[in-house]
Design a protein around this motif. Structure first.
Motif, short mmCIF file in Angstrom:
data_model
loop_
_atom_site.label_atom_id
_atom_site.label_comp_id
_atom_site.label_asym_id
_atom_site.label_seq_id
_atom_site.Cartn_x
_atom_site.Cartn_y
_atom_site.Cartn_z
N UNK A 69 0.84 -1.19 0.00
CA UNK A 69 0.00 0.00 0.00
C UNK A 69 0.88 1.25 0.00
N UNK A 70 2.16 1.07 0.36
CA UNK A 70 3.12 2.18 0.34
C UNK A 70 4.11 2.01 -0.81
N UNK A 71 5.30 2.64 -0.65
CA UNK A 71 6.28 2.65 -1.73
C UNK A 71 7.53 1.83 -1.43
N UNK A 72 7.68 1.33 -0.22
CA UNK A 72 8.92 0.63 0.12
C UNK A 72 8.90 -0.79 -0.42
N UNK A 73 10.07 -1.21 -0.92
CA UNK A 73 10.17 -2.49 -1.65
C UNK A 73 10.69 -3.59 -0.73
N UNK A 74 9.97 -4.71 -0.65
CA UNK A 74 10.46 -5.84 0.14
C UNK A 74 11.48 -6.64 -0.65
N UNK A 75 12.37 -7.31 0.04
CA UNK A 75 13.37 -8.14 -0.62
C UNK A 75 13.36 -9.53 -0.02
N UNK A 76 13.96 -10.47 -0.73
CA UNK A 76 14.02 -11.86 -0.26
C UNK A 76 14.63 -11.92 1.13
N UNK A 136 -6.64 -11.16 3.34
CA UNK A 136 -6.36 -11.23 4.78
C UNK A 136 -5.85 -9.88 5.30
N UNK A 137 -6.46 -9.41 6.39
CA UNK A 137 -6.07 -8.11 6.96
C UNK A 137 -4.90 -8.24 7.93
N UNK A 138 -4.24 -7.12 8.18
CA UNK A 138 -3.25 -7.04 9.24
C UNK A 138 -1.91 -7.66 8.93
N UNK A 139 -1.60 -7.85 7.66
CA UNK A 139 -0.32 -8.44 7.28
C UNK A 139 0.64 -7.32 6.86
N UNK A 140 1.87 -7.40 7.33
CA UNK A 140 2.87 -6.41 6.97
C UNK A 140 4.20 -7.09 6.72
N UNK A 141 5.13 -6.34 6.13
CA UNK A 141 6.48 -6.84 5.90
C UNK A 141 7.44 -5.98 6.71
N UNK A 142 8.32 -6.63 7.43
CA UNK A 142 9.34 -5.93 8.23
C UNK A 142 10.45 -5.46 7.29
N UNK A 143 10.42 -4.18 6.93
CA UNK A 143 11.44 -3.62 6.04
C UNK A 143 12.37 -2.75 6.88
N UNK A 144 13.47 -3.37 7.26
CA UNK A 144 14.51 -2.71 8.07
C UNK A 144 13.93 -2.05 9.32
N UNK A 145 13.11 -2.83 10.04
CA UNK A 145 12.59 -2.37 11.32
C UNK A 145 11.24 -1.69 11.27
#
Length: 375
Positions: free
Chosen positions: A301-308, A349-358
């Motif tokens: 939903x934002x602009x930050x890119x997740x990585x492997x 599914x709601x409430x899922x996020x990715x930890x991108x550098x904290x």
């Protein structure tokens, strides 16, 4: 001391085009020629030209070549018709994936079946060694043909028209996952309707000495259609949007085909035993009754890119791991493929996020693929 990277037959041509080169699986390969976003969008809307000569080709011939592949791989390759191709996998005894492959059944050689197995560059030696070992009890020859081929792909909606202008082969009659021998721009080739971009396209197996002539002919034929040379970087974002797995990311020896949602490639009903059968039966049952994790798509939903390797989080707990992530030129936002706990794997599914550098960046769970071409 490390070995110097290998060069494809098109190496000098790539450099003359100003390509940014990178070491990939021991090969010096073009990463991009200019803007990887422009290359990506060219394949989605027009056409792109790729050098894939780093892929590993292995030929099996002989009376029992099909049975040898049935034993070595998870698919039913002896049932493959001449001129057709099949996506399949080679697994270890524990059901872990050693590589994903495309197998082509070619015209007979010396009155016996002939198959071309195409492995990923990083696994070509592993696959060759495993096939050689597993075929030992069968009347077949396993031949290392990695130096016998250059591989050039033309991909995108304009690719049939471009290729038609330089070949007399019946491309209209060539189905997806089929291949036929023909002549392209005066060069003998195996013309396969396969690819790794999510678009219509062709992969052309030719002698290395003919690669430059073919590349130049396709470049000229595609000039008016907007064909551009493309590197490995956009190939990765194209396959990611199409939900296609990448070995070393979605597929590893720690995952089975069933973990990856690709259990359909495992053919338990074929004749004879095959390597990994018992472990894969257990994996199939596990995936059906209580899958530990499922492979899903994630859209930012934002602009930050997740990585492997980045963690997927829900309710303050780690519930999965990103296997591939990149900005999507087609969707205009970051996307990722991840293994997540089954309880969080349903689309929406709601409430899922990715930890991108904290920082926990919100992501939407979606079904794969992110992009599917109109047929």
């Amino acid at each position: 001391m490390t070995d110097a990277p290998r060069h494809t037959a098109l190496d000098a041509l790539h450099r003359s085009l100003g390509a940014t080169m990178t070491d990939f699986a021991g090969w010096d390969m073009p990463l991009r020629y200019g803007s990887e976003r422009d290359e990506h969008l060219a394949v989605r809307t027009r056409a792109g030209l790729f050098d894939l000569s780093h892929m590993g080709e292995i030929t099996l011939t002989g009376p029992q070549a099909g049975q040898a592949l049935d034993h070595a791989l998870v698919g039913n390759l002896s049932a493959l018709a001449v001129g057709r191709a099949r996506y399949t996998m080679i697994c270890d005894a524990q059901g872990g994936i050693l590589d994903d492959l495309i197998v082509y059944r070619l015209a007979e050689e010396g009155g016996h079946p002939k198959y071309l197995v195409v492995a990923n560059a990083s696994n070509a030696q592993v696959v060759l060694d495993a096939l050689t070992e597993r075929a030992a009890g069968f009347e077949t020859e396993v031949r290392d043909d990695r130096d016998a081929y250059a591989l050039i792909a033309v991909q995108g909606p304009a690719s049939p028209g471009i290729l038609k202008s330089v070949t007399d082969a019946d491309l209209d009659g060539l189905k997806y996952y089929a291949g036929l021998p023909g002549t392209v721009a005066g060069v003998p080739a195996l013309i396969a309707r396969t690819g790794y971009t999510g678009e219509d396209g062709f992969e052309l197996f030719v002698a290395p000495a003919d690669a430059e002539k073919l590349w130049q002919a396709l470049t000229e034929a595609g000039a008016d259609a907007g064909l551009v040379p493309c590197g490995l970087s956009c190939r990765d974002t194209l396959r990611l949007e199409a939900g296609m797995p990448l070995y070393g990311h979605e597929l590893t020896t720690a995952t089975t085909p069933f973990d990856a949602g690709l259990g359909r490639v495992v053919k338990f009903d074929k004749a004879g035993d095959f390597v990994g059968r018992e472990a894969l039966l257990a994996a199939a049952e596990r995936a059906e009754s209580a899958p530990p994790r499922k492979l899903v798509g994630l859209v930012a939903t934002g602009r930050r890119v997740p990585r492997a390797g980045f963690s997927v989080v829900a309710g303050g707990e780690v519930v999965g791991e990103v296997t591939s992530g990149a900005p999507s030129p087609t969707l205009g936002k970051p996307i990722a493929i991840a293994y997540v706990d089954a309880a969080h794997a349903a689309p929406g599914t709601d409430g899922v996020s990715v930890d991108i550098r904290g920082t926990h960046e919100p992501y939407e769970v979606v079904a794969l693929p992110f992009y599917k071409r109109e047929r």
